[in-house]
Design an enzyme around this catalytic site. Structure first.
Site, PDB file in Angstrom:
ATOM      1  CG  HIS A 146       1.183  -6.439   3.072  1.00 23.18           C
ATOM      2  ND1 HIS A 146       0.202  -5.747   2.412  1.00 23.18           N
ATOM      3  CD2 HIS A 146       2.304  -5.668   3.000  1.00 23.18           C
ATOM      4  CE1 HIS A 146       0.704  -4.614   1.944  1.00 23.18           C
ATOM      5  NE2 HIS A 146       1.977  -4.543   2.302  1.00 23.18           N
ATOM      6  CD  GLU A 221       2.981  -0.758   4.292  1.00 21.13           C
ATOM      7  OE1 GLU A 221       3.431  -0.174   3.304  1.00 21.13           O
ATOM      8  OE2 GLU A 221       2.904  -1.996   4.378  1.00 21.13           O
TER       9      GLU A 221
END
Length: 238
Positions: A146, A221
């Site tokens: 992430h 993302e």
């Protein structure tokens, strides 16, 4: 007296008169964790998806948010929701401290992901949680790479080589991996989005076998879209 001993030969003695058993949420979690099949039954699946239709992975990352009470409320909302379409898989990425609660109360047709795992196996690695422990606990997925972890939280972030190694280990332990990639605002404006994403993927591509890719989902993302109110539409990217 009540006598307790840890694996490190550290002993504590308490007078029984000062020890009163109290029913806490921790005790309830430990009790129910002994019966992992107690999770609520899933709502019936929606109608079967047409042949050749896309399969969707819908993931929600709670990050480092929530209290026990708020987590219970969200879980109740999910449990009361309708059926999940047959061509969709739903996954909740819960903080480590809320994973036991999810494992004992979240409906069975919603999978549970950890938000990270270590580069190590079990052993003298204080503060780490390894992939084999997550698998043993009943976790299906883990989120790795992430952007927040790549950046770090006031400390060195995780580079792509490290994330790739963690992914390889998680797959070896039987977990599925959401492998996160994405560019920053300045990289997008410079027209280097594909180069950035490719560089984040390359260390992983170098070490995974063809078979291992079956348990990896690429989560794109863009960093510039996180918490900014800006959105990426299908018309922008294929």
């Amino acid at each position: 007296a009540l006598w307790m001993q840890s694996s490190f030969s550290f002993t504590v003695t308490l007078p029984c008169s000062q020890f009163t058993p109290v029913e806490t949420n921790t005790h309830r979690i430990k009790s129910k964790m002994a019966y992992p099949d107690n999770r609520p039954e899933a709502s019936s699946k929606g109608s079967a998806a047409p042949d050749g239709s896309r399969t969707y992975l819908l993931g929600g990352n709670w990050k480092a948010n929530g209290t026990l009470a708020s987590a219970e409320k969200i879980i109740a909302d999910f449990n009361a929701a309708g059926p999940i379409p047959a061509n969709a898989e739903v996954v909740i990425g819960a903080p480590f401290i809320h994973i036991p609660l999810c494992l004992m109360t979240l409906r069975k047709d919603i999978a549970i992901a950890a938000q990270n795992c270590s580069l190590t196996g079990t052993g003298a690695y204080t503060g780490e949680t390894c992939a084999s422990q997550l698998k043993d606990m009943g976790i299906t997925w883990v989120i790795l790479g992430h952007s927040e972890r790549r950046e770090g939280f006031g400390m060195a972030g995780e580079d792509s080589e490290l994330v790739a190694k963690k992914t390889k280990l998680a797959l070896a332990e039987g977990l599925k991996v959401m492998f996160c990639i994405g560019e920053k605002k300045e990289e997008r404006e410079a027209g280097t989005t594909m180069d950035v994403c490719a560089s984040q993927m390359k260390p992983l591509a170098d070490i995974l076998s063809k078979e291992e890719w079956a348990n990896v989902s690429i989560a794109y993302e863009p960093v510039w879209a996180i918490g900014t109110g800006k959105f990426l539409f299908v018309s922008n990217e294929s």
